[in-house]
Design a protein around this motif. Sequence first.
Motif, PDB file in Angstrom:
ATOM      1  N   VAL A   1       9.907 127.108 -41.514  1.00 25.42           N
ATOM      2  CA  VAL A   1      10.351 126.090 -40.571  1.00 25.42           C
ATOM      3  C   VAL A   1      11.832 125.839 -40.814  1.00 25.42           C
ATOM      4  N   ILE A   2      12.645 125.923 -39.761  1.00 21.04           N
ATOM      5  CA  ILE A   2      14.058 125.581 -39.856  1.00 21.04           C
ATOM      6  C   ILE A   2      14.340 124.441 -38.882  1.00 21.04           C
ATOM      7  N   ASP A   3      14.838 123.347 -39.424  1.00 15.39           N
ATOM      8  CA  ASP A   3      15.191 122.155 -38.646  1.00 15.39           C
ATOM      9  C   ASP A   3      16.707 122.098 -38.575  1.00 15.39           C
ATOM     10  N   LEU A   4      17.268 122.423 -37.412  1.00 15.03           N
ATOM     11  CA  LEU A   4      18.718 122.422 -37.223  1.00 15.03           C
ATOM     12  C   LEU A   4      19.121 121.119 -36.540  1.00 15.03           C
ATOM     13  N   HIS A   5      19.912 120.324 -37.230  1.00 16.59           N
ATOM     14  CA  HIS A   5      20.379 119.045 -36.693  1.00 16.59           C
ATOM     15  C   HIS A   5      21.144 119.273 -35.390  1.00 16.59           C
ATOM     16  N   GLY A   6      21.182 118.262 -34.534  1.00 16.37           N
ATOM     17  CA  GLY A   6      21.915 118.383 -33.279  1.00 16.37           C
ATOM     18  C   GLY A   6      23.379 118.734 -33.472  1.00 16.37           C
ATOM     19  N   SER A   7      23.949 118.315 -34.602  1.00 17.75           N
ATOM     20  CA  SER A   7      25.336 118.645 -34.900  1.00 17.75           C
ATOM     21  C   SER A   7      25.448 119.842 -35.836  1.00 17.75           C
TER      22      SER A   7
ATOM     23  N   ASP B   1      26.551 123.232 -27.681  1.00 22.16           N
ATOM     24  CA  ASP B   1      26.213 122.594 -26.410  1.00 22.16           C
ATOM     25  C   ASP B   1      27.268 122.920 -25.349  1.00 22.16           C
ATOM     26  N   GLY B   2      26.839 122.978 -24.080  1.00 19.59           N
ATOM     27  CA  GLY B   2      27.795 123.070 -22.991  1.00 19.59           C
ATOM     28  C   GLY B   2      27.775 124.370 -22.211  1.00 19.59           C
ATOM     29  N   TYR B   3      26.634 125.025 -22.106  1.00 19.82           N
ATOM     30  CA  TYR B   3      26.549 126.293 -21.388  1.00 19.82           C
ATOM     31  C   TYR B   3      25.639 126.158 -20.168  1.00 19.82           C
TER      32      TYR B   3
ATOM     33  N   VAL C   1      20.373 135.487  -3.393  1.00 21.69           N
ATOM     34  CA  VAL C   1      21.002 134.285  -3.934  1.00 21.69           C
ATOM     35  C   VAL C   1      20.055 133.102  -3.908  1.00 21.69           C
ATOM     36  N   ASN C   2      19.045 133.115  -3.026  1.00 20.83           N
ATOM     37  CA  ASN C   2      18.122 131.996  -2.907  1.00 20.83           C
ATOM     38  C   ASN C   2      17.205 131.866  -4.117  1.00 20.83           C
ATOM     39  N   GLU C   3      17.102 132.922  -4.927  1.00 20.22           N
ATOM     40  CA  GLU C   3      16.231 132.866  -6.090  1.00 20.22           C
ATOM     41  C   GLU C   3      16.970 132.415  -7.344  1.00 20.22           C
ATOM     42  N   ARG C   4      18.241 132.127  -7.217  1.00 19.31           N
ATOM     43  CA  ARG C   4      19.009 131.714  -8.379  1.00 19.31           C
ATOM     44  C   ARG C   4      18.670 130.279  -8.778  1.00 19.31           C
ATOM     45  N   LYS C   5      18.676 130.044 -10.079  1.00 18.59           N
ATOM     46  CA  LYS C   5      18.394 128.716 -10.610  1.00 18.59           C
ATOM     47  C   LYS C   5      19.441 128.396 -11.668  1.00 18.59           C
ATOM     48  N   THR C   6      20.113 127.272 -11.516  1.00 15.82           N
ATOM     49  CA  THR C   6      21.130 126.867 -12.479  1.00 15.82           C
ATOM     50  C   THR C   6      20.495 126.021 -13.572  1.00 15.82           C
ATOM     51  N   ILE C   7      20.772 126.376 -14.817  1.00 18.73           N
ATOM     52  CA  ILE C   7      20.222 125.662 -15.969  1.00 18.73           C
ATOM     53  C   ILE C   7      21.369 125.171 -16.838  1.00 18.73           C
ATOM     54  N   ARG C   8      21.505 123.861 -16.962  1.00 19.43           N
ATOM     55  CA  ARG C   8      22.506 123.265 -17.853  1.00 19.43           C
ATOM     56  C   ARG C   8      21.843 123.032 -19.197  1.00 19.43           C
ATOM     57  N   VAL C   9      22.307 123.706 -20.235  1.00 19.95           N
ATOM     58  CA  VAL C   9      21.672 123.646 -21.545  1.00 19.95           C
ATOM     59  C   VAL C   9      22.305 122.524 -22.372  1.00 19.95           C
ATOM     60  N   ALA C  10      21.529 121.495 -22.652  1.00 23.88           N
ATOM     61  CA  ALA C  10      21.978 120.391 -23.501  1.00 23.88           C
ATOM     62  C   ALA C  10      21.295 120.531 -24.856  1.00 23.88           C
ATOM     63  N   ARG C  11      22.040 120.985 -25.844  1.00 28.66           N
ATOM     64  CA  ARG C  11      21.473 121.257 -27.157  1.00 28.66           C
ATOM     65  C   ARG C  11      21.380 120.000 -27.992  1.00 28.66           C
ATOM     66  N   ASP C  12      20.259 119.838 -28.693  1.00 30.42           N
ATOM     67  CA  ASP C  12      20.049 118.706 -29.586  1.00 30.42           C
ATOM     68  C   ASP C  12      19.353 119.236 -30.838  1.00 30.42           C
ATOM     69  N   ARG C  13      18.714 118.348 -31.578  1.00 28.68           N
ATOM     70  CA  ARG C  13      17.969 118.789 -32.753  1.00 28.68           C
ATOM     71  C   ARG C  13      16.925 119.826 -32.358  1.00 28.68           C
ATOM     72  N   ARG C  14      16.805 120.860 -33.164  1.00 23.52           N
ATOM     73  CA  ARG C  14      15.881 121.951 -32.860  1.00 23.52           C
ATOM     74  C   ARG C  14      15.072 122.318 -34.096  1.00 23.52           C
ATOM     75  N   ILE C  15      13.767 122.462 -33.908  1.00 20.85           N
ATOM     76  CA  ILE C  15      12.893 123.012 -34.941  1.00 20.85           C
ATOM     77  C   ILE C  15      12.459 124.395 -34.488  1.00 20.85           C
TER      78      ILE C  15
END
Length: 237
Positions: free
Chosen positions: A114-120, A198-200, A211-225
């Motif tokens: 298990v790896i717990d990566l802090h949001g920072s 963060d910020g991608y 083009v109608n099948e495109r989906k925009t995903i804003r990745v907001a990174r936080d704490r991750r296990i």
Amino acid sequence: SNRRTILRCLSGCVVPGRGANIGRDDAVVFKDFLTEGEGSVLAEYADRKLLRRRRYDKGAHWDKVIENYREAELRYPATDDGPESIIGVIVRRARGAISDHVGAPPGGWLPPHVIDLHGSGSLGAHVDSTKFSGGIVAGVSLLSHVVMRLRPSRDGDAGAAPADPDDTDYVDMYLPPLSLYILSGAARYRYSHEILPDGYTFIQEGKESDVNERKTIRVARDRRISIIFRDAIDGAP
């Protein structure tokens, strides 16, 4: 400062950069590998039983690639009874899915971690040492969306330093919570991997021409296990 980038997803959650040379099956992501209930039980178990007494290590790991993290071996009940029996079920299912994709590892499995990566926290570009594990690096992601970037290793050697950060021959992997990623082949030995800050933003698309099948995903990174699965070196004691 974080650099905001538009990334194009050409096949599921795997995003090739210009000139990337990697097998289609060497870097894969299975979305919704776990149910929300399974993910909650696994994250709570890791917090309560494995990580509670550990402090975030704000210094660098021995290989100087990860900071502000906690890590523990995933020990779980051997019994099939009780609410925590689902942990063993998840581990067996993940190993089964990995084996179905790349074949059963001849040397068997190392204990999951298990790896717990802090949001920072940060996980810099590296290639997992071949002295300690075999040809598979895989993981189940919990809590936070992240982007994992693969870069060609210098000289194409498993132990080599990562390539120049300005190289564009990368492969990006969008890892949402509850997903399973698998690195094998060239992705394991000839590419480094890292977690981007963060910020991608992704443009994910089914058919590249539609083009109608495109989906925009804003990745907001936080704490991750993450639950990490590696195979043992064949023939190791």
